[in-house]
Design a protein around this motif. Structure first.
Motif, PDB file in Angstrom:
ATOM      1  N   VAL A 203      40.037 111.118  22.740  1.00  0.00           N
ATOM      2  CA  VAL A 203      40.176 112.249  23.967  1.00  0.00           C
ATOM      3  C   VAL A 203      38.941 113.198  24.282  1.00  0.00           C
ATOM      4  O   VAL A 203      38.752 113.463  25.135  1.00  0.00           O
ATOM      5  CB  VAL A 203      41.604 112.840  24.127  1.00  0.00           C
ATOM      6  CG1 VAL A 203      41.728 113.544  25.282  1.00  0.00           C
ATOM      7  CG2 VAL A 203      42.587 111.730  23.945  1.00  0.00           C
ATOM      8  N   SER A 204      38.517 113.594  23.112  1.00  0.00           N
ATOM      9  CA  SER A 204      37.476 114.679  23.333  1.00  0.00           C
ATOM     10  C   SER A 204      36.023 113.629  23.658  1.00  0.00           C
ATOM     11  O   SER A 204      35.604 114.318  24.771  1.00  0.00           O
ATOM     12  CB  SER A 204      36.973 115.114  21.897  1.00  0.00           C
ATOM     13  OG  SER A 204      36.154 116.279  21.971  1.00  0.00           O
ATOM     14  N   VAL A 205      35.833 112.623  23.416  1.00  0.00           N
ATOM     15  CA  VAL A 205      34.746 111.919  23.691  1.00  0.00           C
ATOM     16  C   VAL A 205      34.879 111.586  25.049  1.00  0.00           C
ATOM     17  O   VAL A 205      33.992 111.351  25.895  1.00  0.00           O
ATOM     18  CB  VAL A 205      34.632 110.605  22.729  1.00  0.00           C
ATOM     19  CG1 VAL A 205      33.316 109.626  23.200  1.00  0.00           C
ATOM     20  CG2 VAL A 205      34.033 111.119  21.261  1.00  0.00           C
ATOM     21  N   LEU A 206      35.954 110.999  25.547  1.00  0.00           N
ATOM     22  CA  LEU A 206      36.442 110.330  26.665  1.00  0.00           C
ATOM     23  C   LEU A 206      36.175 111.345  27.865  1.00  0.00           C
ATOM     24  O   LEU A 206      35.714 111.333  29.004  1.00  0.00           O
ATOM     25  CB  LEU A 206      37.819 109.688  26.849  1.00  0.00           C
ATOM     26  CG  LEU A 206      37.828 108.290  26.110  1.00  0.00           C
ATOM     27  CD1 LEU A 206      39.326 108.016  25.781  1.00  0.00           C
ATOM     28  CD2 LEU A 206      37.187 107.238  26.947  1.00  0.00           C
ATOM     29  N   GLU A 207      36.785 112.815  27.578  1.00  0.00           N
ATOM     30  CA  GLU A 207      36.333 113.812  28.450  1.00  0.00           C
ATOM     31  C   GLU A 207      35.135 114.303  28.576  1.00  0.00           C
ATOM     32  O   GLU A 207      34.690 114.512  29.828  1.00  0.00           O
ATOM     33  CB  GLU A 207      37.435 114.898  27.981  1.00  0.00           C
ATOM     34  CG  GLU A 207      38.720 114.724  28.361  1.00  0.00           C
ATOM     35  CD  GLU A 207      39.687 115.931  28.328  1.00  0.00           C
ATOM     36  OE1 GLU A 207      40.762 116.013  29.158  1.00  0.00           O
ATOM     37  OE2 GLU A 207      39.326 117.001  27.494  1.00  0.00           O
ATOM     38  N   ALA A 208      34.287 114.073  27.587  1.00  0.00           N
ATOM     39  CA  ALA A 208      32.950 114.436  27.554  1.00  0.00           C
ATOM     40  C   ALA A 208      32.284 113.498  28.401  1.00  0.00           C
ATOM     41  O   ALA A 208      31.255 113.824  29.309  1.00  0.00           O
ATOM     42  CB  ALA A 208      32.259 114.427  26.135  1.00  0.00           C
ATOM     43  N   LEU A 209      32.509 112.206  28.395  1.00  0.00           N
ATOM     44  CA  LEU A 209      32.006 110.995  29.088  1.00  0.00           C
ATOM     45  C   LEU A 209      32.248 111.435  30.614  1.00  0.00           C
ATOM     46  O   LEU A 209      31.446 111.043  31.574  1.00  0.00           O
ATOM     47  CB  LEU A 209      32.553 109.716  28.697  1.00  0.00           C
ATOM     48  CG  LEU A 209      31.834 109.071  27.323  1.00  0.00           C
ATOM     49  CD1 LEU A 209      32.772 107.932  26.829  1.00  0.00           C
ATOM     50  CD2 LEU A 209      30.594 108.732  27.584  1.00  0.00           C
ATOM     51  N   PHE A 210      33.672 111.680  30.842  1.00  0.00           N
ATOM     52  CA  PHE A 210      34.001 111.958  32.153  1.00  0.00           C
ATOM     53  C   PHE A 210      33.274 113.042  32.993  1.00  0.00           C
ATOM     54  O   PHE A 210      32.529 112.879  34.164  1.00  0.00           O
ATOM     55  CB  PHE A 210      35.367 112.401  32.227  1.00  0.00           C
ATOM     56  CG  PHE A 210      36.089 112.797  33.671  1.00  0.00           C
ATOM     57  CD1 PHE A 210      36.635 112.106  34.501  1.00  0.00           C
ATOM     58  CD2 PHE A 210      36.113 114.116  33.915  1.00  0.00           C
ATOM     59  CE1 PHE A 210      37.302 112.443  35.500  1.00  0.00           C
ATOM     60  CE2 PHE A 210      36.919 114.469  34.963  1.00  0.00           C
ATOM     61  CZ  PHE A 210      37.135 113.831  35.804  1.00  0.00           C
ATOM     62  N   PHE A 211      32.774 114.316  32.074  1.00  0.00           N
ATOM     63  CA  PHE A 211      32.056 115.223  32.683  1.00  0.00           C
ATOM     64  C   PHE A 211      30.519 115.011  32.803  1.00  0.00           C
ATOM     65  O   PHE A 211      29.946 114.970  33.802  1.00  0.00           O
ATOM     66  CB  PHE A 211      32.120 116.347  31.838  1.00  0.00           C
ATOM     67  CG  PHE A 211      33.726 117.148  31.926  1.00  0.00           C
ATOM     68  CD1 PHE A 211      34.077 117.465  33.184  1.00  0.00           C
ATOM     69  CD2 PHE A 211      34.181 117.354  30.859  1.00  0.00           C
ATOM     70  CE1 PHE A 211      35.322 118.185  33.236  1.00  0.00           C
ATOM     71  CE2 PHE A 211      35.539 117.913  30.662  1.00  0.00           C
ATOM     72  CZ  PHE A 211      35.853 118.476  31.980  1.00  0.00           C
ATOM     73  N   HIS A 212      30.079 114.007  32.033  1.00  0.00           N
ATOM     74  CA  HIS A 212      28.809 113.666  32.175  1.00  0.00           C
ATOM     75  C   HIS A 212      28.579 112.672  33.261  1.00  0.00           C
ATOM     76  O   HIS A 212      27.673 112.796  34.008  1.00  0.00           O
ATOM     77  CB  HIS A 212      28.369 112.841  30.722  1.00  0.00           C
ATOM     78  CG  HIS A 212      26.833 112.498  30.627  1.00  0.00           C
ATOM     79  ND1 HIS A 212      26.505 111.257  30.567  1.00  0.00           N
ATOM     80  CD2 HIS A 212      25.939 113.493  30.489  1.00  0.00           C
ATOM     81  CE1 HIS A 212      25.145 111.325  30.400  1.00  0.00           C
ATOM     82  NE2 HIS A 212      24.906 112.593  30.393  1.00  0.00           N
ATOM     83  N   ARG A 213      29.443 111.953  33.638  1.00  0.00           N
ATOM     84  CA  ARG A 213      29.481 110.882  34.720  1.00  0.00           C
ATOM     85  C   ARG A 213      29.608 111.877  35.994  1.00  0.00           C
ATOM     86  O   ARG A 213      29.263 111.137  37.241  1.00  0.00           O
ATOM     87  CB  ARG A 213      30.461 109.800  34.660  1.00  0.00           C
ATOM     88  CG  ARG A 213      30.263 108.957  33.304  1.00  0.00           C
ATOM     89  CD  ARG A 213      31.090 107.772  33.521  1.00  0.00           C
ATOM     90  NE  ARG A 213      30.814 106.824  32.206  1.00  0.00           N
ATOM     91  CZ  ARG A 213      31.320 105.944  31.918  1.00  0.00           C
ATOM     92  NH1 ARG A 213      32.354 105.302  32.674  1.00  0.00           N
ATOM     93  NH2 ARG A 213      31.156 105.259  30.726  1.00  0.00           N
ATOM     94  N   LEU A 214      29.997 113.171  36.016  1.00  0.00           N
ATOM     95  CA  LEU A 214      30.089 113.832  37.105  1.00  0.00           C
ATOM     96  C   LEU A 214      28.885 114.727  37.307  1.00  0.00           C
ATOM     97  O   LEU A 214      28.621 115.367  38.232  1.00  0.00           O
ATOM     98  CB  LEU A 214      31.130 114.950  37.171  1.00  0.00           C
ATOM     99  CG  LEU A 214      32.720 114.428  37.137  1.00  0.00           C
ATOM    100  CD1 LEU A 214      33.579 115.440  37.160  1.00  0.00           C
ATOM    101  CD2 LEU A 214      32.873 113.514  38.392  1.00  0.00           C
ATOM    102  N   GLY A 215      27.879 114.409  36.357  1.00  0.00           N
ATOM    103  CA  GLY A 215      26.571 115.128  36.531  1.00  0.00           C
ATOM    104  C   GLY A 215      26.322 116.511  35.635  1.00  0.00           C
ATOM    105  O   GLY A 215      25.451 116.977  35.711  1.00  0.00           O
TER     106      GLY A 215
END
Length: 451
Positions: A203-215
């Motif tokens: 979940v930590s990695v997935l949320e980091a990817l979520f924010f990274h894809r938002l810029g």
């Protein structure tokens, strides 16, 4: 979506922002220092300022924290207005309800490039919080669409996802003002306890990817200390490996949380547990530690208790090698990186969970929703309506958190499907107090703790 960029800008975001959170942590780590941070928040502006100043003066490498109150977290601004009007104390700083000049006065001559400040909140509806912190000139916060939704209330997960996508898109606009927005995912701390580490890592990695894809390119990934130090080290190294594989073009660091479950009641037990969290951070090359205090089992800690916890964690980190010389941090990080390259049970499970989500849909927000709907992500003992609630965990004889029932988790071939004996309510209660008993018992009976 129509984020109020002009409204935020009109309120006076600084032309030359100070306090680059991620850059400070990276600079400290290169110098051999573990950054330690309190979870501190007060409703009174003068007390909040005093807490920040005390944190800055502590004999440790610190960053500041503005933790918000529980009413702000759920958007109950009327309750805050009533509390302020009637002089009722709040359990955090109501940044949305105070005018921007009040927040700026708290921060004035306190934060700097050597003492950045982060806003911590716990909200599934964070948009107004983002507007307020940006107006005040702050550029670091934390949370996530999953980790600040499932454990904290009944906000639908799809609503939280929309809220966080809108907020993250707004937050990324700070780059237009010359600031470097920093986002910490809370995903490694789901429910604080009894969640097997592979789920926390995923979940930590997935949320980091979520924010990274938002810029947002400056990130921290979290992991909460659990029930066994060896398993925790395995988990943090798995987290580092996954981030290296999936976030190669981001700046990221790892933040460890001292144990977030039922805390020891004795000062000796509390300090011992905190010290082991500091040792975990150092041994895994992690860059930051969120501390807890000896008062956690009884009440909200004072400023002095927060400072004592910061200084204790710093002392332990130094003894563990974080400040043993210019070459120690690099050597520690290299050793951690080499260890992380080795496959482990935690890495294999977390990778399987992450891959199942990423393969569900090209849009990560939608993929996360599908994953919970299908049970590919399922948090043990979480009662949120959007959580399948079929997975279960238990603590084995060595103190490791294991899956007791995997439900529909994509872990076939990695974990047995079901524990021989179902987890009972008495098992759950015993597991919830496992850490408290383990760390308090030697001191309650006058024995020396095991090394």
């Amino acid at each position: 979506m129509d984020p109020p960029g002009p409204a935020v800008r009109a309120a006076g975001a600084p032309d030359s922002p100070v306090g680059d959170f991620g850059a400070f942590v990276r600079r400290s780590h290169r110098a051999g220092r573990l950054v330690v941070q309190p979870r501190m928040g007060f409703g009174d502006p003068a007390t909040m300022r005093e807490g920040l100043l005390a944190t800055r003066r502590a004999d440790a490498t610190t960053v500041g924290t503005l933790t918000l109150d529980s009413y702000t977290r759920v958007g109950d601004l009327a309750a805050i207005e009533a509390a302020l009007r009637e002089g009722i104390g709040l359990n955090g700083f109501p940044i949305v309800s105070y005018d921007v000049e009040t927040t700026r006065s708290v921060l004035r001559d306190v934060r700097s490039d050597d003492f950045p400040v982060q806003v911590r909140h716990g909200s599934a509806v964070p948009f107004d919080i983002f507007v307020a912190l940006m107006r005040a000139g702050l550029s670091a916060t934390e949370g996530g669409p999953v980790s600040y939704c499932l454990p904290y209330g009944r906000t639908p997960l799809d609503e939280s996802m929309r809220n966080w996508e809108r907020s993250g898109t707004l937050f990324a606009q700070l780059r237009e003002w010359g600031a470097n927005p920093h986002m910490e995912t809370f995903g490694g701390c789901m429910l604080g306890q009894l969640c097997p580490p592979s789920m926390l890592v995923a979940v930590s990695v997935l949320e980091a990817l979520f924010f990274h894809r938002l810029g947002i390119g400056d990130l921290s990934v979290s992991y909460a200390q659990q029930t066994n130090g060896a398993q925790d080290r395995e988990a943090v190294l798995a987290l580092r490996r996954l981030c290296a594989e999936l976030l190669p073009d981001a700046d990221w660091h790892v933040v460890i949380y001292a144990y977030m479950g039922v805390y020891p009641t004795t000062p000796e037990g509390g300090y011992r547990l905190l010290g082991q969290a500091a040792e975990l951070a150092v041994s895994t090359g992690s860059e930051r530690l969120i501390v807890k205090t000896v008062a956690e089992s009884r009440r909200i800690p004072t400023i002095a208790e927060n400072v004592a916890a910061l200084e204790h964690a710093d002392r332990v980190a130094r003894m563990a090698g974080a400040t043993g010389g210019p070459g120690v941090p690099a050597a520690t990080a290299t050793a951690a990186a080499e260890a992380a390259m080795q496959d482990s049970q935690t890495y294999a499970e977390a990778r399987s969970l992450v891959d199942a989500v990423l393969n569900s849909h090209p849009d990560l927000g939608h993929a996360l929703l599908l994953a919970f709907k299908r049970g590919y992500l399922d948090i043990p003992y979480c009662l949120h309506p959007d959580n399948a609630g079929r997975s279960r965990s238990h603590i084995d004889g060595d103190g490791w958190l294991r899956w007791a029932d995997t439900g529909s988790l994509p872990l076939a071939g990695l974990v047995g499907g079901r524990r021989a004996r179902p987890v009972t309510s008495s098992d759950l209660l015993e597991a919830l107090s496992f850490v408290q008993r383990s760390y308090d018992q030697p001191f309650l009976y006058g024995d020396r703790p095991l090394s």
